[in-house]
Design an enzyme around this catalytic site. Structure first.
Site, PDB file in Angstrom:
ATOM      1  N   TYR A 146       6.139   6.675   1.642  1.00  0.00           N
ATOM      2  CA  TYR A 146       6.949   8.069   2.106  1.00  0.00           C
ATOM      3  C   TYR A 146       5.919   9.119   2.574  1.00  0.00           C
ATOM      4  O   TYR A 146       5.230   9.621   1.434  1.00  0.00           O
ATOM      5  CB  TYR A 146       8.004   8.684   1.198  1.00  0.00           C
ATOM      6  CG  TYR A 146       8.650   9.674   2.043  1.00  0.00           C
ATOM      7  CD1 TYR A 146       9.906   9.734   2.312  1.00  0.00           C
ATOM      8  CD2 TYR A 146       8.303  11.106   1.995  1.00  0.00           C
ATOM      9  CE1 TYR A 146      10.805  10.691   2.770  1.00  0.00           C
ATOM     10  CE2 TYR A 146       8.769  12.156   2.603  1.00  0.00           C
ATOM     11  CZ  TYR A 146      10.264  11.965   2.887  1.00  0.00           C
ATOM     12  OH  TYR A 146      10.849  13.185   3.332  1.00  0.00           O
ATOM     13  N   THR A 147       5.399   9.141   3.672  1.00  0.00           N
ATOM     14  CA  THR A 147       4.461   9.946   4.003  1.00  0.00           C
ATOM     15  C   THR A 147       4.530  11.480   4.595  1.00  0.00           C
ATOM     16  O   THR A 147       3.636  12.072   4.957  1.00  0.00           O
ATOM     17  CB  THR A 147       3.372   9.551   4.912  1.00  0.00           C
ATOM     18  OG1 THR A 147       3.864   8.913   6.081  1.00  0.00           O
ATOM     19  CG2 THR A 147       2.692   8.056   4.424  1.00  0.00           C
ATOM     20  N   TYR A 166       5.281  15.301  -2.318  1.00  0.00           N
ATOM     21  CA  TYR A 166       4.768  14.249  -1.762  1.00  0.00           C
ATOM     22  C   TYR A 166       3.645  13.726  -2.764  1.00  0.00           C
ATOM     23  O   TYR A 166       3.361  12.854  -3.349  1.00  0.00           O
ATOM     24  CB  TYR A 166       3.938  14.438  -0.497  1.00  0.00           C
ATOM     25  CG  TYR A 166       2.935  13.299  -0.048  1.00  0.00           C
ATOM     26  CD1 TYR A 166       3.395  12.123   0.429  1.00  0.00           C
ATOM     27  CD2 TYR A 166       1.682  13.604   0.183  1.00  0.00           C
ATOM     28  CE1 TYR A 166       2.652  11.123   0.835  1.00  0.00           C
ATOM     29  CE2 TYR A 166       0.680  12.659   0.418  1.00  0.00           C
ATOM     30  CZ  TYR A 166       1.186  11.264   0.892  1.00  0.00           C
ATOM     31  OH  TYR A 166       0.238  10.302   1.366  1.00  0.00           O
ATOM     32  N   ASP A 193      11.665  -4.143   1.304  1.00  0.00           N
ATOM     33  CA  ASP A 193      12.035  -2.883   1.087  1.00  0.00           C
ATOM     34  C   ASP A 193      11.378  -2.796  -0.537  1.00  0.00           C
ATOM     35  O   ASP A 193      12.152  -3.212  -1.344  1.00  0.00           O
ATOM     36  CB  ASP A 193      13.712  -2.739   1.169  1.00  0.00           C
ATOM     37  CG  ASP A 193      13.637  -1.366   0.595  1.00  0.00           C
ATOM     38  OD1 ASP A 193      12.943  -0.556   0.080  1.00  0.00           O
ATOM     39  OD2 ASP A 193      15.215  -0.948   0.486  1.00  0.00           O
ATOM     40  N   ILE A 194      10.352  -1.959  -0.602  1.00  0.00           N
ATOM     41  CA  ILE A 194       9.798  -1.990  -1.924  1.00  0.00           C
ATOM     42  C   ILE A 194      10.479  -1.218  -2.910  1.00  0.00           C
ATOM     43  O   ILE A 194      10.381  -1.101  -4.017  1.00  0.00           O
ATOM     44  CB  ILE A 194       8.454  -1.400  -1.751  1.00  0.00           C
ATOM     45  CG1 ILE A 194       8.354   0.178  -1.487  1.00  0.00           C
ATOM     46  CG2 ILE A 194       7.518  -2.256  -0.970  1.00  0.00           C
ATOM     47  CD1 ILE A 194       7.117   0.702  -1.426  1.00  0.00           C
ATOM     48  N   TRP A 251      -6.419  12.324   5.051  1.00  0.00           N
ATOM     49  CA  TRP A 251      -6.494  12.816   6.408  1.00  0.00           C
ATOM     50  C   TRP A 251      -6.504  11.549   7.411  1.00  0.00           C
ATOM     51  O   TRP A 251      -7.375  11.364   8.385  1.00  0.00           O
ATOM     52  CB  TRP A 251      -7.355  13.582   6.634  1.00  0.00           C
ATOM     53  CG  TRP A 251      -7.473  14.942   5.971  1.00  0.00           C
ATOM     54  CD1 TRP A 251      -7.054  15.118   5.074  1.00  0.00           C
ATOM     55  CD2 TRP A 251      -8.088  15.908   6.289  1.00  0.00           C
ATOM     56  NE1 TRP A 251      -7.197  16.721   4.737  1.00  0.00           N
ATOM     57  CE2 TRP A 251      -8.018  16.983   5.464  1.00  0.00           C
ATOM     58  CE3 TRP A 251      -8.927  16.412   7.528  1.00  0.00           C
ATOM     59  CZ2 TRP A 251      -8.305  18.276   5.838  1.00  0.00           C
ATOM     60  CZ3 TRP A 251      -9.439  17.564   7.795  1.00  0.00           C
ATOM     61  CH2 TRP A 251      -9.085  18.501   6.907  1.00  0.00           C
ATOM     62  N   GLY A 253       3.133   0.728   9.541  1.00  0.00           N
ATOM     63  CA  GLY A 253       2.755   1.931   9.427  1.00  0.00           C
ATOM     64  C   GLY A 253       1.147   2.002   9.914  1.00  0.00           C
ATOM     65  O   GLY A 253       0.735   0.942  10.520  1.00  0.00           O
ATOM     66  N   LYS A 306       3.268  10.555  -5.402  1.00  0.00           N
ATOM     67  CA  LYS A 306       2.069   9.568  -5.267  1.00  0.00           C
ATOM     68  C   LYS A 306       1.480   9.472  -6.734  1.00  0.00           C
ATOM     69  O   LYS A 306       1.056   8.256  -6.931  1.00  0.00           O
ATOM     70  CB  LYS A 306       1.247  10.046  -3.976  1.00  0.00           C
ATOM     71  CG  LYS A 306       1.952   9.917  -2.771  1.00  0.00           C
ATOM     72  CD  LYS A 306       1.959   8.652  -1.950  1.00  0.00           C
ATOM     73  CE  LYS A 306       0.840   7.586  -2.125  1.00  0.00           C
ATOM     74  NZ  LYS A 306       0.998   6.223  -1.499  1.00  0.00           N
ATOM     75  N   LEU A 330      -1.699   2.199   8.470  1.00  0.00           N
ATOM     76  CA  LEU A 330      -2.765   1.315   7.741  1.00  0.00           C
ATOM     77  C   LEU A 330      -2.158  -0.173   7.995  1.00  0.00           C
ATOM     78  O   LEU A 330      -3.189  -0.866   8.043  1.00  0.00           O
ATOM     79  CB  LEU A 330      -2.773   1.652   6.125  1.00  0.00           C
ATOM     80  CG  LEU A 330      -3.599   0.684   5.272  1.00  0.00           C
ATOM     81  CD1 LEU A 330      -5.055   0.778   6.029  1.00  0.00           C
ATOM     82  CD2 LEU A 330      -3.332   1.116   3.751  1.00  0.00           C
TER      83      LEU A 330
END
Ligand SMILES: NC(=O)c1ccc[n+]([C@@H]2O[C@H](COP(=O)([O-])OP(=O)(O)OC[C@H]3O[C@@H](n4cnc5c(N)ncnc54)[C@H](OP(=O)(O)O)[C@@H]3O)[C@@H](O)[C@H]2O)c1
Length: 288
Positions: free
Chosen positions: A62-63, A126, A37-38, A151, A10, A130, A12
């Protein structure tokens, strides 16, 4: 010392990979979703038993903010169950968990930057999942740092910066929402802040009382329109950019109108100096 990074492909995750070479005392284990796979506790246990990490940075998530509205189970599985699995396996291995969360846990109705102690009230799936991930970590393993950010953009993956540059190459005119206020975050700055936390911990400059929630973004604030305008200004791109209200750009997920984060806590606890968002944007544009 081993730091295991989940979601390594990803934004980050790739930012962490790009800076990892400068930290010679740290062995990074970068796990993309294919390697870890978490959502599977057994899979987490297997990978942790191989590497025995001192720290785990959870960059997996999942973003897809809008898609989450029609895929709530999937978003919950990754953002809430995945976070819970990592908290459990970190506890089993006495691994410190650094987890990334979001400004979208807030409803955006404040008129001052959000503190870590302000009450969450997510407006979409989302943000809700989170928040559930944060709560699962808090309930399962005290040795955690939860870093809320906002952002996020980078030279990697898909993000607002890259979308604006693509659209500017395709169109003469662009309309961007001007009544949602927040702060862009260069993923490289976030990655460096996370390693600073590890460094501080290892140097015993923080104690157990410093576990908990922290905000991190770049400094300053802007609207999405301002962000786009600055991108085009810095890249000397000539385009007819129009500000529009959120009402004129309906999306499946409702977003907070204001989600600026107060960074005082992370700055003071870990002695982190944070760059202004325009300065960091210029650095990222130089890398593109
Ligand atoms: N992007 C933003 O604007 C933003 C804003 C605020 C907070 N955040 C938070 O910042 C963190 C990093 O975001 P990002 O922008 O780097 O996200 P990203 O680019 O979407 O990357 C997320 C990564 O998670 C991986 N992943 C998905 N499901 C997984 C699973 N079950 N197991 C392991 N890995 C899985 C994905 O792998 P695949 O591609 O293989 O599926 C992807 O590489 C996230 O916690 C996010 O919620 C992001």
């Amino acid at each position: 010392m081993v730091i295991l990074v989940t979601g390594a492909n990803g934004q980050l995750g790739q930012a962490l990979q790009s800076i990892s070479g400068t930290y010679l005392g740290i062995d990074f284990v970068f796990c993309p979703s294919s390697a870890l796979d978490i959502t599977s506790l057994e899979h987490c246990q297997l990978v942790f038993s191989t590497y025995r990490p001192s720290f785990c940075i959870n960059a997996a998530a999942y973003t897809a903010v809008d898609k989450a509205e029609s895929e709530p189970e999937k978003a919950h599985l990754i953002n809430a169950v995945g976070a819970e699995n990592l908290a459990k396996v970190c506890k089993e291995n006495d691994t410190i968990l650094i987890h990334i969360s979001t400004d979208f846990i807030f409803d955006g109705t404040l008129n001052r930057p959000y503190l870590e102690t302000d009450l969450p009230n997510p407006t979409g799936v989302y943000g809700l999942t989170k928040l559930q991930g944060e709560q699962a970590i808090q309930a399962n393993w005290e040795k955690h740092y939860i870093i809320r950010t906002s952002w996020v953009y980078s030279q990697y993956g898909t993000n607002f910066l890259k979308t604006m540059l693509r659209l500017a190459a395709e169109r003469d005119q662009l309309s961007v929402v001007s009544d949602q206020i927040g702060t862009p975050t260069n993923a490289i700055d976030l990655a460096e802040a996370l390693i600073k936390i590890v460094d501080y911990y290892n140097a015993e400059l923080v104690s157990a009382s410093n576990y908990g929630i922290y905000n991190f973004s770049n400094e300053g604030y802007c609207s999405w329109y301002d962000f786009a305008n600055e991108i085009f200004l810095q890249k000397a791109i000539s385009i007819d950019l129009k500000p529009i209200p959120t009402l004129a750009y309906p999306t499946p997920a409702k977003r907070p109108a204001y989600s600026v984060l107060d960074k005082s806590k992370i700055k003071h606890t870990f002695n982190i100096a944070i760059k202004e968002w325009q300065t960091s944007l210029a650095e990222c544009l130089n890398q593109l």
